[in-house]
Write a protein that holds these residues in place. Structure first.
Motif, PDB file in Angstrom:
ATOM      1  N   PRO A 171      53.838  27.020  23.662  1.00  0.00           N
ATOM      2  CA  PRO A 171      54.774  25.981  24.124  1.00  0.00           C
ATOM      3  C   PRO A 171      55.122  25.007  23.004  1.00  0.00           C
ATOM      4  O   PRO A 171      54.239  24.504  22.303  1.00  0.00           O
ATOM      5  N   GLY A 172      56.415  24.785  22.814  1.00  0.00           N
ATOM      6  CA  GLY A 172      56.861  23.840  21.803  1.00  0.00           C
ATOM      7  C   GLY A 172      56.833  24.360  20.388  1.00  0.00           C
ATOM      8  O   GLY A 172      57.124  23.606  19.441  1.00  0.00           O
ATOM      9  N   ARG A 173      56.521  25.635  20.226  1.00  0.00           N
ATOM     10  CA  ARG A 173      56.446  26.196  18.874  1.00  0.00           C
ATOM     11  C   ARG A 173      57.397  27.376  18.754  1.00  0.00           C
ATOM     12  O   ARG A 173      57.817  27.977  19.737  1.00  0.00           O
ATOM     13  N   GLU A 174      57.736  27.701  17.533  1.00  0.00           N
ATOM     14  CA  GLU A 174      58.614  28.841  17.286  1.00  0.00           C
ATOM     15  C   GLU A 174      57.845  30.149  17.464  1.00  0.00           C
ATOM     16  O   GLU A 174      56.628  30.203  17.296  1.00  0.00           O
ATOM     17  N   ARG A 175      58.597  31.183  17.782  1.00  0.00           N
ATOM     18  CA  ARG A 175      57.999  32.499  17.886  1.00  0.00           C
ATOM     19  C   ARG A 175      57.616  32.975  16.486  1.00  0.00           C
ATOM     20  O   ARG A 175      58.410  32.863  15.542  1.00  0.00           O
ATOM     21  N   GLU A 176      56.415  33.497  16.339  1.00  0.00           N
ATOM     22  CA  GLU A 176      55.960  33.986  15.038  1.00  0.00           C
ATOM     23  C   GLU A 176      55.458  35.414  15.143  1.00  0.00           C
ATOM     24  O   GLU A 176      54.913  35.828  16.168  1.00  0.00           O
ATOM     25  N   ALA A 177      55.656  36.141  14.066  1.00  0.00           N
ATOM     26  CA  ALA A 177      55.151  37.508  13.981  1.00  0.00           C
ATOM     27  C   ALA A 177      53.661  37.458  13.707  1.00  0.00           C
ATOM     28  O   ALA A 177      53.219  36.845  12.739  1.00  0.00           O
ATOM     29  N   VAL A 178      52.902  38.084  14.559  1.00  0.00           N
ATOM     30  CA  VAL A 178      51.448  38.122  14.412  1.00  0.00           C
ATOM     31  C   VAL A 178      51.017  39.348  13.620  1.00  0.00           C
ATOM     32  O   VAL A 178      50.199  39.257  12.706  1.00  0.00           O
ATOM     33  N   SER A 179      51.580  40.497  13.982  1.00  0.00           N
ATOM     34  CA  SER A 179      51.175  41.741  13.346  1.00  0.00           C
ATOM     35  C   SER A 179      52.254  42.792  13.549  1.00  0.00           C
ATOM     36  O   SER A 179      52.962  42.775  14.552  1.00  0.00           O
ATOM     37  N   LEU A 180      52.388  43.663  12.550  1.00  0.00           N
ATOM     38  CA  LEU A 180      53.349  44.765  12.616  1.00  0.00           C
ATOM     39  C   LEU A 180      52.643  46.059  12.266  1.00  0.00           C
ATOM     40  O   LEU A 180      51.686  46.047  11.480  1.00  0.00           O
ATOM     41  N   ILE A 181      53.172  47.169  12.771  1.00  0.00           N
ATOM     42  CA  ILE A 181      52.701  48.476  12.324  1.00  0.00           C
ATOM     43  C   ILE A 181      53.898  49.387  12.195  1.00  0.00           C
ATOM     44  O   ILE A 181      54.719  49.518  13.112  1.00  0.00           O
ATOM     45  N   GLU A 182      54.019  49.990  11.020  1.00  0.00           N
ATOM     46  CA  GLU A 182      55.151  50.842  10.716  1.00  0.00           C
ATOM     47  C   GLU A 182      55.007  52.176  11.437  1.00  0.00           C
ATOM     48  O   GLU A 182      53.898  52.616  11.738  1.00  0.00           O
ATOM     49  N   GLY A 183      56.138  52.824  11.710  1.00  0.00           N
ATOM     50  CA  GLY A 183      56.122  54.010  12.552  1.00  0.00           C
ATOM     51  C   GLY A 183      55.525  55.249  11.925  1.00  0.00           C
ATOM     52  O   GLY A 183      54.718  55.936  12.547  1.00  0.00           O
ATOM     53  N   ASN A 184      55.906  55.528  10.693  1.00  0.00           N
ATOM     54  CA  ASN A 184      55.498  56.793  10.075  1.00  0.00           C
ATOM     55  C   ASN A 184      54.167  56.710   9.336  1.00  0.00           C
ATOM     56  O   ASN A 184      53.265  57.507   9.599  1.00  0.00           O
ATOM     57  N   ASP A 185      54.032  55.764   8.426  1.00  0.00           N
ATOM     58  CA  ASP A 185      52.814  55.734   7.619  1.00  0.00           C
ATOM     59  C   ASP A 185      51.768  54.759   8.135  1.00  0.00           C
ATOM     60  O   ASP A 185      50.676  54.673   7.577  1.00  0.00           O
ATOM     61  N   GLY A 186      52.090  54.031   9.200  1.00  0.00           N
ATOM     62  CA  GLY A 186      51.103  53.158   9.807  1.00  0.00           C
ATOM     63  C   GLY A 186      50.764  51.922   9.007  1.00  0.00           C
ATOM     64  O   GLY A 186      49.748  51.269   9.279  1.00  0.00           O
ATOM     65  N   ALA A 187      51.612  51.564   8.069  1.00  0.00           N
ATOM     66  CA  ALA A 187      51.364  50.340   7.300  1.00  0.00           C
ATOM     67  C   ALA A 187      51.326  49.142   8.243  1.00  0.00           C
ATOM     68  O   ALA A 187      52.109  49.066   9.203  1.00  0.00           O
ATOM     69  N   THR A 188      50.410  48.222   7.958  1.00  0.00           N
ATOM     70  CA  THR A 188      50.246  47.072   8.839  1.00  0.00           C
ATOM     71  C   THR A 188      50.405  45.758   8.102  1.00  0.00           C
ATOM     72  O   THR A 188      50.199  45.666   6.880  1.00  0.00           O
ATOM     73  N   TYR A 189      50.772  44.759   8.870  1.00  0.00           N
ATOM     74  CA  TYR A 189      50.887  43.382   8.378  1.00  0.00           C
ATOM     75  C   TYR A 189      50.201  42.479   9.397  1.00  0.00           C
ATOM     76  O   TYR A 189      50.283  42.716  10.608  1.00  0.00           O
ATOM     77  N   TYR A 190      49.533  41.452   8.874  1.00  0.00           N
ATOM     78  CA  TYR A 190      48.937  40.436   9.729  1.00  0.00           C
ATOM     79  C   TYR A 190      49.300  39.062   9.182  1.00  0.00           C
ATOM     80  O   TYR A 190      49.208  38.841   7.962  1.00  0.00           O
ATOM     81  N   VAL A 191      49.647  38.159  10.060  1.00  0.00           N
ATOM     82  CA  VAL A 191      49.823  36.785   9.633  1.00  0.00           C
ATOM     83  C   VAL A 191      48.459  36.265   9.202  1.00  0.00           C
ATOM     84  O   VAL A 191      47.405  36.679   9.734  1.00  0.00           O
ATOM     85  N   ARG A 192      48.446  35.399   8.212  1.00  0.00           N
ATOM     86  CA  ARG A 192      47.187  34.996   7.605  1.00  0.00           C
ATOM     87  C   ARG A 192      46.191  34.432   8.614  1.00  0.00           C
ATOM     88  O   ARG A 192      44.987  34.661   8.499  1.00  0.00           O
ATOM     89  N   SER A 193      46.677  33.743   9.611  1.00  0.00           N
ATOM     90  CA  SER A 193      45.779  33.089  10.557  1.00  0.00           C
ATOM     91  C   SER A 193      44.975  34.059  11.421  1.00  0.00           C
ATOM     92  O   SER A 193      44.000  33.656  12.058  1.00  0.00           O
ATOM     93  N   VAL A 194      45.379  35.339  11.451  1.00  0.00           N
ATOM     94  CA  VAL A 194      44.640  36.305  12.265  1.00  0.00           C
ATOM     95  C   VAL A 194      43.969  37.380  11.429  1.00  0.00           C
ATOM     96  O   VAL A 194      43.254  38.236  11.981  1.00  0.00           O
ATOM     97  N   GLU A 195      44.173  37.361  10.133  1.00  0.00           N
ATOM     98  CA  GLU A 195      43.572  38.377   9.271  1.00  0.00           C
ATOM     99  C   GLU A 195      42.056  38.372   9.430  1.00  0.00           C
ATOM    100  O   GLU A 195      41.425  37.324   9.443  1.00  0.00           O
ATOM    101  N   GLY A 196      41.504  39.584   9.555  1.00  0.00           N
ATOM    102  CA  GLY A 196      40.072  39.723   9.723  1.00  0.00           C
ATOM    103  C   GLY A 196      39.605  39.585  11.160  1.00  0.00           C
ATOM    104  O   GLY A 196      38.447  39.894  11.466  1.00  0.00           O
ATOM    105  N   ARG A 197      40.478  39.142  12.041  1.00  0.00           N
ATOM    106  CA  ARG A 197      40.111  38.982  13.462  1.00  0.00           C
ATOM    107  C   ARG A 197      40.877  39.939  14.357  1.00  0.00           C
ATOM    108  O   ARG A 197      40.349  40.393  15.373  1.00  0.00           O
TER     109      ARG A 197
END
Length: 121
Positions: free
Chosen positions: A40-66
């Motif tokens: 509430p009151g905050r912008e939508r942010e990308a938390v994590s992504l996973i690419e379709g073919n090679d499965g590459a992933t991204y994590y926003v820093r605040s959730v890395e390792g968790r």
């Protein structure tokens, strides 16, 4: 096209939840699947992504390792395992699908309905 998000709920700080996003109606393994969240009151942010073919992933820093994102192309489902949850993780979580590996919400064509995650302190 349908993205069905599930798995949200109420959990105490330090606990875990596993979100699922089941997809239908498009070529699943040709799309990046992303989890966004919006508090509430905050912008939508990308938390994590996973690419379709090679499965590459991204994590926003605040959730890395968790948080860990995985996909099962045979089941057309993506899973977001969330551990060591913090009160600041409280938000509505949305899964989205798009052809670009991107953290920008505008790059995603398809969206699920959202699932609420509440972390109590």
């Amino acid at each position: 096209v349908q993205l069905q998000a599930s798995g949200g709920g109420l959990v105490q700080a330090g606990g875990s939840l596993k979100l699922s996003c089941a997809a239908s109606g498009f070529t699943f393994d040709e799309h990046t699947i992303a989890w966004f969240r919006q508090a509430p009151g905050r912008e939508r942010e990308a938390v994590s992504l996973i690419e379709g073919n090679d499965g590459a992933t991204y994590y926003v820093r605040s959730v890395e390792g968790r948080f860990t994102l995985s996909r099962d192309n045979a089941k057309r489902t993506v899973y977001l395992q969330m551990n060591s949850l913090k009160p600041e993780d409280t938000a509505t979580y949305y899964c989205a699908a798009g052809v670009h590996y991107s953290t920008y919400a505008a790059d995603y064509n398809y969206w699920g309905q959202g699932t609420l995650v509440t972390v109590s302190s």
